[in-house]
Design an enzyme around this catalytic site. Sequence first.
Site, PDB file in Angstrom:
ATOM      1  N   CYS A   1     -16.698   2.742 -27.758  1.00 15.27           N
ATOM      2  CA  CYS A   1     -18.037   3.299 -27.930  1.00 15.27           C
ATOM      3  C   CYS A   1     -18.772   3.314 -26.613  1.00 15.27           C
ATOM      4  O   CYS A   1     -19.721   2.552 -26.378  1.00 15.27           O
ATOM      5  CB  CYS A   1     -18.787   2.546 -29.012  1.00 15.27           C
ATOM      6  SG  CYS A   1     -18.043   2.876 -30.612  1.00 15.27           S
ATOM      7  N   GLU A   2     -18.296   4.154 -25.756  1.00 16.49           N
ATOM      8  CA  GLU A   2     -18.791   4.330 -24.410  1.00 16.49           C
ATOM      9  C   GLU A   2     -17.920   5.446 -23.849  1.00 16.49           C
ATOM     10  O   GLU A   2     -16.822   5.666 -24.370  1.00 16.49           O
ATOM     11  CB  GLU A   2     -18.514   3.046 -23.610  1.00 16.49           C
ATOM     12  CG  GLU A   2     -19.587   2.729 -22.638  1.00 16.49           C
ATOM     13  CD  GLU A   2     -19.457   1.333 -22.048  1.00 16.49           C
ATOM     14  OE1 GLU A   2     -19.488   1.275 -20.841  1.00 16.49           O
ATOM     15  OE2 GLU A   2     -19.345   0.339 -22.785  1.00 16.49           O
TER      16      GLU A   2
ATOM     17  N   GLY B   1       0.811  -1.206   0.000  1.00 14.51           N
ATOM     18  CA  GLY B   1       0.000   0.000   0.000  1.00 14.51           C
ATOM     19  C   GLY B   1       0.843   1.253   0.000  1.00 14.51           C
ATOM     20  O   GLY B   1       0.370   2.332   0.341  1.00 14.51           O
TER      21      GLY B   1
ATOM     22  N   GLY C   1       3.493  -4.010  -4.861  1.00 16.64           N
ATOM     23  CA  GLY C   1       3.230  -4.129  -6.296  1.00 16.64           C
ATOM     24  C   GLY C   1       3.538  -2.795  -6.943  1.00 16.64           C
ATOM     25  O   GLY C   1       4.587  -2.572  -7.555  1.00 16.64           O
TER      26      GLY C   1
ATOM     27  N   TYR D   1      -1.140  -2.293 -12.594  1.00 21.05           N
ATOM     28  CA  TYR D   1      -2.590  -2.417 -12.795  1.00 21.05           C
ATOM     29  C   TYR D   1      -3.044  -1.779 -14.111  1.00 21.05           C
ATOM     30  O   TYR D   1      -4.148  -1.246 -14.188  1.00 21.05           O
ATOM     31  CB  TYR D   1      -3.359  -1.823 -11.606  1.00 21.05           C
ATOM     32  CG  TYR D   1      -2.871  -2.395 -10.297  1.00 21.05           C
ATOM     33  CD1 TYR D   1      -3.130  -3.719  -9.986  1.00 21.05           C
ATOM     34  CD2 TYR D   1      -2.100  -1.644  -9.420  1.00 21.05           C
ATOM     35  CE1 TYR D   1      -2.658  -4.279  -8.816  1.00 21.05           C
ATOM     36  CE2 TYR D   1      -1.609  -2.198  -8.244  1.00 21.05           C
ATOM     37  CZ  TYR D   1      -1.890  -3.511  -7.949  1.00 21.05           C
ATOM     38  OH  TYR D   1      -1.423  -4.062  -6.806  1.00 21.05           O
TER      39      TYR D   1
HETATM   40  C1  LIG Z   1      -2.681  -6.141  -4.458  1.00 18.55           C
HETATM   41  C2  LIG Z   1      -1.995  -6.639  -3.278  1.00 18.55           C
HETATM   42  C3  LIG Z   1      -0.744  -6.121  -2.918  1.00 18.55           C
HETATM   43  C4  LIG Z   1      -0.050  -5.025  -3.692  1.00 18.55           C
HETATM   44  O1  LIG Z   1      -0.572  -3.764  -3.421  1.00 18.55           O
HETATM   45  P1  LIG Z   1       0.138  -2.458  -4.036  1.00 18.55           P
HETATM   46  O2  LIG Z   1      -0.714  -1.334  -3.598  1.00 18.55           O
HETATM   47  O3  LIG Z   1       0.180  -2.618  -5.510  1.00 18.55           O
HETATM   48  O4  LIG Z   1       1.512  -2.396  -3.500  1.00 18.55           O
HETATM   49  C5  LIG Z   1      -0.134  -6.670  -1.814  1.00 18.55           C
HETATM   50  N1  LIG Z   1      -0.717  -7.650  -1.093  1.00 18.55           N
HETATM   51  C6  LIG Z   1      -1.922  -8.167  -1.414  1.00 18.55           C
HETATM   52  C7  LIG Z   1      -2.491  -9.259  -0.587  1.00 18.55           C
HETATM   53  C8  LIG Z   1      -2.594  -7.678  -2.501  1.00 18.55           C
HETATM   54  O5  LIG Z   1      -3.796  -8.187  -2.790  1.00 18.55           O
END
Ligand SMILES: *Cc1c(COP(=O)(O)O)cnc(C)c1O
Length: 412
Positions: free
Chosen positions: A328-329, A218, A261, A356
């Site tokens: 088309c939206e 996060g 991520g 993402y």
């Molecule tokens: C999606 C996810 C992450 C990665 O989150 P980011 O905000 O992209 O760093 C980590 N752990 C779990 C369990 C997730 O589902």
Amino acid sequence: MTQNDLLQIAKTYGDPVYVYDAEKIISQFNRLTNAFNDVKKLKLNYACKALSNITILKLMNSLGSGLDTVSIQEVQLGLLAGFKPENIIFTPNGVSLEEIEEASKLGVRINIDNLSVLEQFGSKHPNVPVCIRINPHVMAGGNSNISVGHIDSKFGISIHQIPHLLRIVELTKMNINGIHMHTGSDILDIDVFLYASEILFETAKNFKNLDFIDFGSGFKVPYKEADIETNIEELGKKLSEKFNSFCKEYGKELTLAFEPGKFLVSEAGSFLAKVNVVKQTTSTVFASIDSGFNHLIRPMLYGSYHQIENISNPEGRERYYSVVGYICETDTFASNRRINEISEGDILRFKNAGAYCFTMASNYNSRFRPPEVLWYNGEAILIRERETFDDITKNQVDTKNLFAKKEKAVAK
Ligand SMILES: *Cc1c(COP(=O)(O)O)cnc(C)c1O
């Protein structure tokens, strides 16, 4: 990599196209690692749902990262990319017991986030160590769509259910080897995160055989100039201190794990698309690109901001544009954005397109998903080809002349 490198890639591989800068991924990985220098055992498990191209997974593996997966298919991708099973953790939500058993058979670490499956899995496989996902009920970040730790969230086992959880562990004699939380995307307030970690430490004291504590992810990355981002260095310092003193109290050197991520791949990615049409209406100038939310859904899905640059005319006078797609939206990427003057045929670059973006792409409007290119050591390497018409039709069943008019029976 320069804007000219990007233009060259768009020329060589066509548009639209995703481009990832390996150097940026590596530097983010090192930055996060260095922030936790004070911790003896640190494990980063890259959350591969952000960007799951096998070459990217191989890059992560080469850096010493583990892999965080949320489906059996992601587990298989990780194995295919060369990750050792013990370096993969399976952290699904709401999947069947069978899928968890399948992952467990492959030898990957298991993380369970509800009491029902925990009890079933523990009864059948008391010898397989399991990590549990705890919901500490804190709000990190402001957008309820991307905060998963709060009270109404479907993720994790509530800390209020710890007594029930402990009964299951005792009855099944299962072994809990890790404690996990993931409070959702965009940690702005380090103190909120540290508060959640305290709850996790408290919970951890209930389990005697832990190997690791996983703090999820996060981490917020900047989306525009002067944007707030998680202060990783400060978080590293403060959390390391708390973690080390917890380990002392616990009597064992545990591994501190994260599963980033976005932090690792968001800024490394650029999405390049060509302007098909510049349309002036009475109130707005639209720039329509050869893409849409089929390729990059984040702005329409949850209002994310992607900075847009006109790399074909970087010195041009700035004007206001609404950048839209060809679906088309309604598919608006940006409204009234200041961008260097746009002509038809110009290439626009969307920043923060590493996380993402491709992984959420679809074939809506029967369009092809774009290719992916990795920029590595000053070279562009194609890591996924553009789809072809065959990809659109290959799973469709040829029903031959199912609706051909039947010949009328001849009356006798
Ligand atoms: C999606 C996810 C992450 C990665 O989150 P980011 O905000 O992209 O760093 C980590 N752990 C779990 C369990 C997730 O589902």
